[in-house]
Design a protein around this motif. Structure first.
Motif, PDB file in Angstrom:
ATOM      1  N   ARG C  66      40.690  -4.126 -23.489  1.00  0.00           N
ATOM      2  CA  ARG C  66      41.225  -4.648 -22.234  1.00  0.00           C
ATOM      3  C   ARG C  66      41.017  -6.157 -22.156  1.00  0.00           C
ATOM      4  O   ARG C  66      40.443  -6.668 -21.198  1.00  0.00           O
ATOM      5  CB  ARG C  66      40.565  -3.941 -21.063  1.00  0.00           C
ATOM      6  CG  ARG C  66      41.236  -2.622 -20.769  1.00  0.00           C
ATOM      7  CD  ARG C  66      40.420  -1.817 -19.820  1.00  0.00           C
ATOM      8  NE  ARG C  66      39.193  -1.357 -20.461  1.00  0.00           N
ATOM      9  CZ  ARG C  66      38.171  -0.853 -19.796  1.00  0.00           C
ATOM     10  NH1 ARG C  66      38.221  -0.764 -18.486  1.00  0.00           N
ATOM     11  NH2 ARG C  66      37.097  -0.428 -20.437  1.00  0.00           N
ATOM     12  N   SER C  67      41.482  -6.838 -23.206  1.00  0.00           N
ATOM     13  CA  SER C  67      41.223  -8.277 -23.230  1.00  0.00           C
ATOM     14  C   SER C  67      41.980  -8.984 -22.115  1.00  0.00           C
ATOM     15  O   SER C  67      41.594 -10.078 -21.706  1.00  0.00           O
ATOM     16  CB  SER C  67      41.581  -8.863 -24.599  1.00  0.00           C
ATOM     17  OG  SER C  67      42.882  -8.484 -24.949  1.00  0.00           O
ATOM     18  N   GLY C  68      43.070  -8.369 -21.601  1.00  0.00           N
ATOM     19  CA  GLY C  68      43.793  -8.969 -20.477  1.00  0.00           C
ATOM     20  C   GLY C  68      42.874  -9.148 -19.288  1.00  0.00           C
ATOM     21  O   GLY C  68      42.793 -10.227 -18.681  1.00  0.00           O
ATOM     22  N   LEU C  69      42.114  -8.077 -18.969  1.00  0.00           N
ATOM     23  CA  LEU C  69      41.171  -8.099 -17.855  1.00  0.00           C
ATOM     24  C   LEU C  69      40.122  -9.183 -18.064  1.00  0.00           C
ATOM     25  O   LEU C  69      39.728  -9.892 -17.139  1.00  0.00           O
ATOM     26  CB  LEU C  69      40.486  -6.731 -17.790  1.00  0.00           C
ATOM     27  CG  LEU C  69      40.235  -6.120 -16.428  1.00  0.00           C
ATOM     28  CD1 LEU C  69      41.546  -5.950 -15.680  1.00  0.00           C
ATOM     29  CD2 LEU C  69      39.573  -4.762 -16.606  1.00  0.00           C
ATOM     30  N   LEU C  70      39.688  -9.269 -19.337  1.00  0.00           N
ATOM     31  CA  LEU C  70      38.646 -10.210 -19.682  1.00  0.00           C
ATOM     32  C   LEU C  70      39.122 -11.649 -19.486  1.00  0.00           C
ATOM     33  O   LEU C  70      38.431 -12.483 -18.901  1.00  0.00           O
ATOM     34  CB  LEU C  70      38.263  -9.972 -21.147  1.00  0.00           C
ATOM     35  CG  LEU C  70      36.946 -10.553 -21.620  1.00  0.00           C
ATOM     36  CD1 LEU C  70      36.186  -9.487 -22.361  1.00  0.00           C
ATOM     37  CD2 LEU C  70      37.186 -11.699 -22.543  1.00  0.00           C
ATOM     38  N   ILE C  71      40.366 -11.903 -19.954  1.00  0.00           N
ATOM     39  CA  ILE C  71      40.900 -13.264 -19.830  1.00  0.00           C
ATOM     40  C   ILE C  71      41.107 -13.615 -18.361  1.00  0.00           C
ATOM     41  O   ILE C  71      40.752 -14.709 -17.909  1.00  0.00           O
ATOM     42  CB  ILE C  71      42.220 -13.391 -20.626  1.00  0.00           C
ATOM     43  CG1 ILE C  71      41.915 -13.262 -22.120  1.00  0.00           C
ATOM     44  CG2 ILE C  71      42.899 -14.715 -20.325  1.00  0.00           C
ATOM     45  CD1 ILE C  71      43.129 -13.214 -22.988  1.00  0.00           C
ATOM     46  N   ASP C  72      41.630 -12.649 -17.584  1.00  0.00           N
ATOM     47  CA  ASP C  72      41.802 -12.905 -16.154  1.00  0.00           C
ATOM     48  C   ASP C  72      40.476 -13.251 -15.493  1.00  0.00           C
ATOM     49  O   ASP C  72      40.387 -14.203 -14.713  1.00  0.00           O
ATOM     50  CB  ASP C  72      42.395 -11.664 -15.465  1.00  0.00           C
ATOM     51  CG  ASP C  72      43.880 -11.541 -15.760  1.00  0.00           C
ATOM     52  OD1 ASP C  72      44.447 -12.535 -16.259  1.00  0.00           O
ATOM     53  OD2 ASP C  72      44.456 -10.466 -15.503  1.00  0.00           O
ATOM     54  N   GLY C  73      39.459 -12.456 -15.828  1.00  0.00           N
ATOM     55  CA  GLY C  73      38.136 -12.702 -15.253  1.00  0.00           C
ATOM     56  C   GLY C  73      37.648 -14.094 -15.584  1.00  0.00           C
ATOM     57  O   GLY C  73      37.113 -14.801 -14.731  1.00  0.00           O
ATOM     58  N   GLY C 223      31.837 -12.279 -13.870  1.00  0.00           N
ATOM     59  CA  GLY C 223      30.667 -11.488 -13.495  1.00  0.00           C
ATOM     60  C   GLY C 223      31.072 -10.186 -12.831  1.00  0.00           C
ATOM     61  O   GLY C 223      30.464  -9.133 -13.061  1.00  0.00           O
ATOM     62  N   ALA C 224      32.107 -10.253 -11.985  1.00  0.00           N
ATOM     63  CA  ALA C 224      32.595  -9.041 -11.324  1.00  0.00           C
ATOM     64  C   ALA C 224      33.122  -8.061 -12.366  1.00  0.00           C
ATOM     65  O   ALA C 224      32.867  -6.849 -12.299  1.00  0.00           O
ATOM     66  CB  ALA C 224      33.677  -9.406 -10.316  1.00  0.00           C
ATOM     67  N   THR C 225      33.872  -8.602 -13.343  1.00  0.00           N
ATOM     68  CA  THR C 225      34.389  -7.741 -14.415  1.00  0.00           C
ATOM     69  C   THR C 225      33.237  -7.081 -15.156  1.00  0.00           C
ATOM     70  O   THR C 225      33.282  -5.880 -15.453  1.00  0.00           O
ATOM     71  CB  THR C 225      35.208  -8.604 -15.410  1.00  0.00           C
ATOM     72  OG1 THR C 225      35.928  -9.600 -14.684  1.00  0.00           O
ATOM     73  CG2 THR C 225      36.164  -7.748 -16.189  1.00  0.00           C
ATOM     74  N   LEU C 226      32.186  -7.852 -15.430  1.00  0.00           N
ATOM     75  CA  LEU C 226      31.032  -7.315 -16.153  1.00  0.00           C
ATOM     76  C   LEU C 226      30.337  -6.234 -15.331  1.00  0.00           C
ATOM     77  O   LEU C 226      30.017  -5.156 -15.844  1.00  0.00           O
ATOM     78  CB  LEU C 226      30.050  -8.453 -16.468  1.00  0.00           C
ATOM     79  CG  LEU C 226      28.756  -8.034 -17.172  1.00  0.00           C
ATOM     80  CD1 LEU C 226      29.055  -7.484 -18.551  1.00  0.00           C
ATOM     81  CD2 LEU C 226      27.785  -9.197 -17.271  1.00  0.00           C
ATOM     82  N   ALA C 227      30.110  -6.523 -14.044  1.00  0.00           N
ATOM     83  CA  ALA C 227      29.431  -5.545 -13.196  1.00  0.00           C
ATOM     84  C   ALA C 227      30.231  -4.247 -13.127  1.00  0.00           C
ATOM     85  O   ALA C 227      29.670  -3.147 -13.178  1.00  0.00           O
ATOM     86  CB  ALA C 227      29.221  -6.122 -11.806  1.00  0.00           C
ATOM     87  N   ASN C 228      31.559  -4.370 -13.017  1.00  0.00           N
ATOM     88  CA  ASN C 228      32.404  -3.177 -12.989  1.00  0.00           C
ATOM     89  C   ASN C 228      32.264  -2.362 -14.260  1.00  0.00           C
ATOM     90  O   ASN C 228      32.125  -1.144 -14.229  1.00  0.00           O
ATOM     91  CB  ASN C 228      33.881  -3.575 -12.822  1.00  0.00           C
ATOM     92  CG  ASN C 228      34.172  -3.916 -11.377  1.00  0.00           C
ATOM     93  OD1 ASN C 228      33.466  -3.458 -10.479  1.00  0.00           O
ATOM     94  ND2 ASN C 228      35.199  -4.721 -11.158  1.00  0.00           N
ATOM     95  N   ALA C 229      32.322  -3.078 -15.398  1.00  0.00           N
ATOM     96  CA  ALA C 229      32.241  -2.386 -16.680  1.00  0.00           C
ATOM     97  C   ALA C 229      30.896  -1.662 -16.801  1.00  0.00           C
ATOM     98  O   ALA C 229      30.824  -0.514 -17.234  1.00  0.00           O
ATOM     99  CB  ALA C 229      32.417  -3.376 -17.826  1.00  0.00           C
ATOM    100  N   PHE C 230      29.829  -2.334 -16.377  1.00  0.00           N
ATOM    101  CA  PHE C 230      28.500  -1.730 -16.448  1.00  0.00           C
ATOM    102  C   PHE C 230      28.425  -0.525 -15.520  1.00  0.00           C
ATOM    103  O   PHE C 230      27.905   0.529 -15.884  1.00  0.00           O
ATOM    104  CB  PHE C 230      27.445  -2.776 -16.055  1.00  0.00           C
ATOM    105  CG  PHE C 230      26.192  -2.691 -16.859  1.00  0.00           C
ATOM    106  CD1 PHE C 230      26.095  -3.345 -18.067  1.00  0.00           C
ATOM    107  CD2 PHE C 230      25.122  -1.941 -16.415  1.00  0.00           C
ATOM    108  CE1 PHE C 230      24.942  -3.263 -18.820  1.00  0.00           C
ATOM    109  CE2 PHE C 230      23.962  -1.855 -17.162  1.00  0.00           C
ATOM    110  CZ  PHE C 230      23.882  -2.506 -18.372  1.00  0.00           C
TER     111      PHE C 230
END
Lengths: 270, 257, 264
Positions: C66-73, C223-230
């Motif tokens: 999901r690199s799209g999500l990552l780049i957006d974040g 950070g939000a993306t990371l917290a969600n993934a975790f």
């Protein structure tokens, strides 16, 4: 460029910068504006909320007044816990960072491989934030103070190791040469020529990190890793704003206390 | 007896700094090595205890061939050579006593070194030597509180603590004022005869060299071009030691080689 | 030669033995007691080790699906950092003048110092939580947080620089009858400008770092993306995000160090 122009022509004209400098400055300014415009136009923000923000902030602070000290005993207990987390974590981190600093300083590392191992430890420790370390260690140790201590410690190793390593790289080489000429072993050279020279930096860096760790420890509780943050999180979750205000005031006092203590220690020791 | 034969030192691929050099020092002679900057004096001294690694040749001290030693053996052998430095090379933040005991570091256990529990014999020896050079009352002072002349005395005592078989001094007076400089030279000369210790001193100041030495060695561009008693050093020879263009000398070497 | 002594002890760091041993004892007791009262539940730890193993085995190999999500974040983090830096500097400059002892009158000075101390004392994560509650989830709360964070750093160091300026230039301006604003513009600003630019670039770098963290409590960005993934147990994605964060931080540190070196 100025010198090549006939003197008469330049006499009634003066500017602070050359054309090239001015272009650079305007270019820099334009680039900054462009980047800000891009950020503003594409950021995912509900603008009504933004205009509403001052009122909302005022409302929140209004609800915090007056701070409620009824829970002060447990707040103070949590603050004490926070101090313990910061102090113990700094202590352990200092111990661990010594060998790391030794192998990541170019003039003391045994060989290339150890140098890169040392640098890898420093970079990974420094680049991962305390909160992220805390998330990981809460998962391992369970919620509580232990996870907090380990998280702060992991983060501090990189900071301490980097600054100590730099201090080792900056030492005077001459005493080292003298000890080599006396036929002293590698370990004794470290003991007599390197340790005394690094001592002041060692104390300064440790005290500085303790001060920083005091601040960092206040947020560990938000991810369940002990300290005052636990109480803060609880108060926020229950919308107990007067208590939130009380906690914030205590944190403020703690940080000021930390700064006073660390500047006292610095003066005393150095 | 120190016997240097055919010593050559070359840094990288440049011209050699020392060229097939031969020198023998024995007894309680005080030998001064003179020569202009870049003549190779300092390299010569550092080659003797291999602080600088010689390229080829032999260095023999009382039967030990220094160039043949491995690292561990070299460490043991270096304890037999005392060295005094131009900038003293003391550890500023340690006390004078600790600095002096550095000379014994090779002999004591790591634990004793760490806890500063030095052997009684070494402490007595240190006090005797410090008293001899006049710094005994500074034993508990930090080295950086002392004046230049006092610091160099600490350096001398540190070297003597090794009970060396030879003493090397690399420009020991170059950082000192003329009066202190003379005191240190007197001290080195007296110690040489008191302790029956051969001393080799690199020195810039020719007047001092002539006054205090038993023997003078003149170097130019990696070779010894004068070797004899101080009164044999004539003005013509002085000119030869201190004059000359490096390029000419190098060219000459090239022609010979 | 007199009879030489044969014993020597290093003079202790603290001369008074009572204070010395008292201090050692106090430190020992403190460390011993706090260590002894640490609530380490070894059963929980061994259990946690299994959990850690699960986390790590779930995290390898890192997933960039999901690199799209990552780049957006990341872009969001970047925007937050840029806006917060600009906003922070705009607020820091007047605040720094307020908090400079040699320029401001006493009450203004105290007010300026007070604001800076408060801004510095609170960890960005705490500030972020308050802002999230006040203005809602998302990047706006993040930007506000980092504005506060920037003020604490930039205004403090800038005020210190202003206090160090060469006051002769100010007197020269006053002696030719220049007004307050002209004095600032000609005698003070040129002296502090290099420091301000350097601080700004440094702050952009540290805002980018901090924005990766404040997102964890809901203030937008990577950070939000990371917290969600975790939170969703997507450990492989979380590892990928962490790796990218580390990479970006290293790159941005190198860039900002390079630019600051060029400017200085």
């Amino acid at each position: 460029m100025m010198n090549t122009q006939p003197l008469q022509q330049t006499l009634d004209h003066w500017s602070r910068f050359t054309l090239r400098q001015r272009l650079m400055r305007y270019g820099g300014l334009a680039l900054t504006l462009l980047v800000v415009a891009w950020a503003l136009s594409s950021i995912d923000v509900i603008w009504e909320w933004v205009w509403d923000a001052p009122a909302q902030m005022g409302d929140l602070f209004g609800r915090m007044m007056p701070p409620d000290p009824s829970n002060l005993p447990s707040i103070l207990e949590a603050i004490w816990q926070t101090v313990n987390i910061a102090t113990l974590a700094t202590l352990f981190a200092v111990l661990v960072s010594l060998p790391v600093a030794y192998i990541s300083a170019q003039n003391t590392t045994p060989n290339r491989v150890t140098l890169w191992i040392g640098r890898f430890i420093l970079v990974s420790s420094r680049s991962v934030n305390t909160i992220i370390w805390a998330l990981l260690f809460v998962a391992i140790f369970g919620p509580g103070i232990v996870a907090g201590i380990v998280a702060i410690m992991f983060r501090s190793i990189g900071f301490l190791g980097k600054l100590l390593g730099e201090a080792i790289e900056e030492i005077e080489q001459k005493p080292v040469e003298a000890l080599e000429a006396c036929g002293a072993s590698r370990f004794k050279i470290v003991l007599y020529a390197i340790v005394p020279q690094v001592m002041p930096a060692f104390f300064a860096v440790s005290i500085l990190r303790w001060d920083i760790n005091l601040r960092e420890s206040t947020v560990l509780g938000l991810v369940g890793a002990g300290g005052i943050g636990m109480i803060l999180q609880g108060a926020i979750d229950t919308f107990n704003w007067p208590e939130v205000a009380m906690v914030l005031l205590t944190i403020l006092a703690l940080v000021v206390f930390g700064e006073v203590v660390s500047s006292y220690l610095r003066k005393k020791i150095l | 007896m120190l016997k240097i034969s055919n010593l050559t030192k070359r840094y990288g691929s440049g011209d050699p700094v020392l060229k097939e050099l031969n020198l023998t020092v024995e007894g309680d002679q005080l030998t001064s090595v003179i020569g202009s900057s870049g003549a190779g004096k300092s390299t010569l001294l550092r080659c003797i205890n291999r602080l600088v690694e010689p390229t080829s040749g032999s260095i023999e001290l009382n039967g030990t061939e220094f160039t043949a030693l491995n690292r561990r053996e070299l460490r043991v052998a270096r304890r037999r050579i005392g060295m005094v430095f131009q900038s003293f090379n003391l550890i500023d933040r340690l006390t004078v006593m600790e600095n002096v005991q550095v000379g014994r570091l090779g002999y004591i256990s790591t634990w004793a070194a760490l806890t500063r529990r030095y052997p009684r014999e070494d402490i007595r020896h240190a006090y005797e030597l410090m008293e001899r050079v006049g710094i005994a009352h500074y034993a508990n002072r930090r080295a950086d509180e002392l004046s230049g002349g006092e610091r160099q005395r600490v350096g001398v005592v540190r070297a003597l603590m090794q009970r060396p078989e030879i003493l090397l001094a690399d420009e020991p007076t170059a950082s000192l004022d003329p009066k202190t400089s003379e005191q240190i030279m007197t001290l080195l000369r007296d110690l040489a005869s008191e302790l029956k210790l051969p001393v080799i001193i690199n020195i810039h100041n020719v007047t001092e060299a002539k006054e205090f030495s038993d023997r003078i060695v003149g170097m130019r561009y990696g070779r010894i071009i004068f070797d004899g008693q101080p009164d044999k050093l004539t003005n013509a020879e002085m000119d030869e030691i201190y004059a000359g263009v490096p390029a000419m000398d190098r060219a000459e070497v090239g022609a010979v080689a | 030669m007199s009879m030489a002594k044969d014993s020597w002890r290093k003079p202790p760091f603290i001369a008074n033995p009572l204070i010395r041993y008292g201090l050692y004892g106090a430190i020992l007791i403190y460390v011993g007691l706090t260590l002894a009262t640490l609530p380490i539940d070894w059963e929980r730890v061994s259990d946690g080790m299994r959990r850690a193993q699960r986390i790590f085995s779930g995290a390898f190999p890192p997933s960039f699906e999901r690199s799209g999500l990552l780049i957006d974040g990341f872009l969001e983090s970047l925007k937050i950092a840029i806006l917060a830096t600009v906003g922070g500097i705009l607020l820091s400059v007047p605040l720094a003048f307020m908090a400079a002892r040699n320029i401001a009158i006493k009450p203004v000075y105290l007010l300026g110092r007070g604001i800076i101390i408060v801004a510095r004392s609170f960890h960005p994560v705490i500030v972020a939580i308050i802002f999230v509650k006040a203005v809602g989830f998302g990047p706006f709360a993040g930007a506000l947080t980092l504005v506060v964070y920037s003020i604490g750093f930039v205004a403090k160091l800038l005020a210190e620089r202003i206090e160090e300026i060469d006051f002769g230039q100010v007197e020269a301006m006053r002696s030719v009858g220049a007004g307050f604003i002209a004095t600032l513009a000609y005698a003070v600003v040129p002296q502090i400008m290099p420091r301000l630019v350097g601080l700004g670039i440094y702050q952009l770098d540290s805002n980018l770092r901090a924005s990766a963290v404040v997102g964890i409590v809901g203030a937008g960005g990577i950070g939000a993306t990371l917290a969600n993934a975790f939170g969703r147990y997507d450990y492989d994605f979380a590892l990928a995000i962490t790796m990218v964060i580390v990479g970006v931080i290293l790159v941005s540190e190198a860039i900002s160090g390079f630019i600051r070196k060029r400017i200085a």
